[in-house]
Design a protein around this motif. Structure first.
Motif, PDB file in Angstrom:
ATOM      1  N   ASP A 105       5.798  -2.914  -4.503  1.00 11.20           N
ATOM      2  CA  ASP A 105       5.325  -1.934  -5.481  1.00 11.20           C
ATOM      3  C   ASP A 105       3.823  -1.696  -5.347  1.00 11.20           C
ATOM      4  OD1 ASP A 105       7.718  -1.273  -6.843  1.00 11.20           O
ATOM      5  OD2 ASP A 105       7.628  -3.159  -7.950  1.00 11.20           O
ATOM      6  N   ASP A 106       3.414  -0.503  -5.757  1.00 12.18           N
ATOM      7  CA  ASP A 106       2.002  -0.137  -5.890  1.00 12.18           C
ATOM      8  C   ASP A 106       1.213  -0.290  -4.589  1.00 12.18           C
ATOM      9  OD1 ASP A 106       2.547   0.278  -8.625  1.00 12.18           O
ATOM     10  OD2 ASP A 106       2.190  -1.846  -9.038  1.00 12.18           O
ATOM     11  N   VAL A 107       1.823   0.060  -3.469  1.00 15.30           N
ATOM     12  CA  VAL A 107       1.155  -0.108  -2.180  1.00 15.30           C
ATOM     13  C   VAL A 107       0.896   1.234  -1.475  1.00 15.30           C
ATOM     14  CG1 VAL A 107       3.236  -0.398  -0.760  1.00 15.30           C
ATOM     15  CG2 VAL A 107       1.147  -1.634  -0.153  1.00 15.30           C
ATOM     16  N   LEU A 108       1.381   2.325  -2.050  1.00 13.66           N
ATOM     17  CA  LEU A 108       1.281   3.626  -1.378  1.00 13.66           C
ATOM     18  C   LEU A 108       0.255   4.559  -2.025  1.00 13.66           C
ATOM     19  CD1 LEU A 108       5.078   4.190  -0.711  1.00 13.66           C
ATOM     20  CD2 LEU A 108       3.335   3.441   0.915  1.00 13.66           C
ATOM     21  N   ASP A 109      -0.745   3.978  -2.663  1.00 12.72           N
ATOM     22  CA  ASP A 109      -1.817   4.773  -3.286  1.00 12.72           C
ATOM     23  C   ASP A 109      -1.276   5.864  -4.200  1.00 12.72           C
ATOM     24  OD1 ASP A 109      -3.809   3.290  -2.039  1.00 12.72           O
ATOM     25  OD2 ASP A 109      -3.881   4.608  -0.299  1.00 12.72           O
ATOM     26  N   GLY A 110      -0.258   5.537  -4.968  1.00 12.75           N
ATOM     27  CA  GLY A 110       0.306   6.487  -5.907  1.00 12.75           C
ATOM     28  C   GLY A 110       1.493   7.264  -5.370  1.00 12.75           C
ATOM     29  N   GLY A 111       1.752   7.136  -4.087  1.00 19.39           N
ATOM     30  CA  GLY A 111       2.861   7.848  -3.460  1.00 19.39           C
ATOM     31  C   GLY A 111       2.366   8.810  -2.399  1.00 19.39           C
ATOM     32  N   VAL A 112       3.229   9.157  -1.490  1.00 19.99           N
ATOM     33  CA  VAL A 112       2.860   9.993  -0.351  1.00 19.99           C
ATOM     34  C   VAL A 112       2.283  11.330  -0.803  1.00 19.99           C
ATOM     35  CG1 VAL A 112       3.761  11.172   1.686  1.00 19.99           C
ATOM     36  CG2 VAL A 112       4.526   8.861   1.149  1.00 19.99           C
ATOM     37  N   ASN A 113       2.887  11.957  -1.777  1.00 19.39           N
ATOM     38  CA  ASN A 113       2.423  13.269  -2.211  1.00 19.39           C
ATOM     39  C   ASN A 113       1.180  13.207  -3.087  1.00 19.39           C
ATOM     40  OD1 ASN A 113       4.501  14.572  -0.850  1.00 19.39           O
ATOM     41  ND2 ASN A 113       5.876  14.393  -2.593  1.00 19.39           N
ATOM     42  N   ALA A 114       0.935  12.065  -3.714  1.00 19.15           N
ATOM     43  CA  ALA A 114      -0.202  11.942  -4.622  1.00 19.15           C
ATOM     44  C   ALA A 114      -1.449  11.385  -3.942  1.00 19.15           C
ATOM     45  CB  ALA A 114       0.171  11.033  -5.797  1.00 19.15           C
ATOM     46  N   SER A 115      -1.307  10.836  -2.762  1.00 14.72           N
ATOM     47  CA  SER A 115      -2.384  10.111  -2.110  1.00 14.72           C
ATOM     48  C   SER A 115      -3.159  10.985  -1.131  1.00 14.72           C
ATOM     49  CB  SER A 115      -1.793   8.916  -1.359  1.00 14.72           C
ATOM     50  OG  SER A 115      -2.787   8.302  -0.577  1.00 14.72           O
ATOM     51  N   ASP A 124      -2.353   7.558   6.005  1.00 16.86           N
ATOM     52  CA  ASP A 124      -1.273   6.659   6.402  1.00 16.86           C
ATOM     53  C   ASP A 124      -0.444   6.244   5.205  1.00 16.86           C
ATOM     54  OD1 ASP A 124      -1.586   6.636   9.088  1.00 16.86           O
ATOM     55  OD2 ASP A 124      -2.512   4.677   9.224  1.00 16.86           O
ATOM     56  N   GLY A 125      -0.096   7.185   4.343  1.00 20.31           N
ATOM     57  CA  GLY A 125       0.590   6.853   3.111  1.00 20.31           C
ATOM     58  C   GLY A 125       2.065   6.589   3.245  1.00 20.31           C
ATOM     59  N   HIS A 126       2.657   6.909   4.379  1.00 21.81           N
ATOM     60  CA  HIS A 126       4.097   6.716   4.531  1.00 21.81           C
ATOM     61  C   HIS A 126       4.443   5.261   4.813  1.00 21.81           C
ATOM     62  CE1 HIS A 126       3.921  11.077   5.095  1.00 21.81           C
ATOM     63  NE2 HIS A 126       5.169  11.066   4.677  1.00 21.81           N
ATOM     64  N   GLY A 127       5.596   4.852   4.304  1.00 22.25           N
ATOM     65  CA  GLY A 127       6.056   3.484   4.485  1.00 22.25           C
ATOM     66  C   GLY A 127       6.230   3.088   5.938  1.00 22.25           C
ATOM     67  N   LYS A 128       6.659   4.013   6.785  1.00 22.71           N
ATOM     68  CA  LYS A 128       6.883   3.641   8.184  1.00 22.71           C
ATOM     69  C   LYS A 128       5.590   3.225   8.867  1.00 22.71           C
ATOM     70  CE  LYS A 128       7.399   8.417   9.076  1.00 22.71           C
ATOM     71  NZ  LYS A 128       8.463   9.343   9.239  1.00 22.71           N
TER      72      LYS A 128
END
Length: 103
Positions: A71-81, A85-89
């Motif tokens: 949790d809480d590792v994508l800077d708010g989510g791909v679309n919000a960040s 490099d916001g994607h999980g892959k």
């Protein structure tokens, strides 16, 4: 010393600010190495600069895999960040670069 990607591959998905990463052994005999060495603490250390929140690890022995929900590792989510490099892959490749002791 070996790298995790020498014995396993990963699948990742992201929803909002949650990352789901499965680490899957190429060979059944390497699953025990994953269980012993790919811990929540090691995942947290690999992603420390992202300041991850809670991390849950699930063991899937019939698949030879571990699944991590972070949790809480994508800077708010791909679309919000604004992070490129916001994607999980992208983060799953950082996990696969983890150094392991040879079994």
């Amino acid at each position: 010393m070996i790298l995790l990607y020498d014995i396993a591959h990963a699948r990742a998905g992201d929803k909002g600010n949650r990352l789901n990463v499965s680490v899957i052994a190429y060979a059944p005999q390497d699953y025990s190495t994953l269980v012993k060495q790919v811990t929540v603490a090691r995942i947290r250390a690999a992603l420390a600069d992202r300041n991850p929140g809670p991390i849950e690890r699930y063991e899937l022995p019939n698949l030879g895999a571990l699944n991590f929900v972070i949790d809480d590792v994508l800077d708010g989510g791909v679309n919000a960040s604004l992070n490129l490099d916001g994607h999980g892959k992208c983060l799953s490749f950082r996990i696969l670069a983890m150094e392991l002791d040879q079994a």
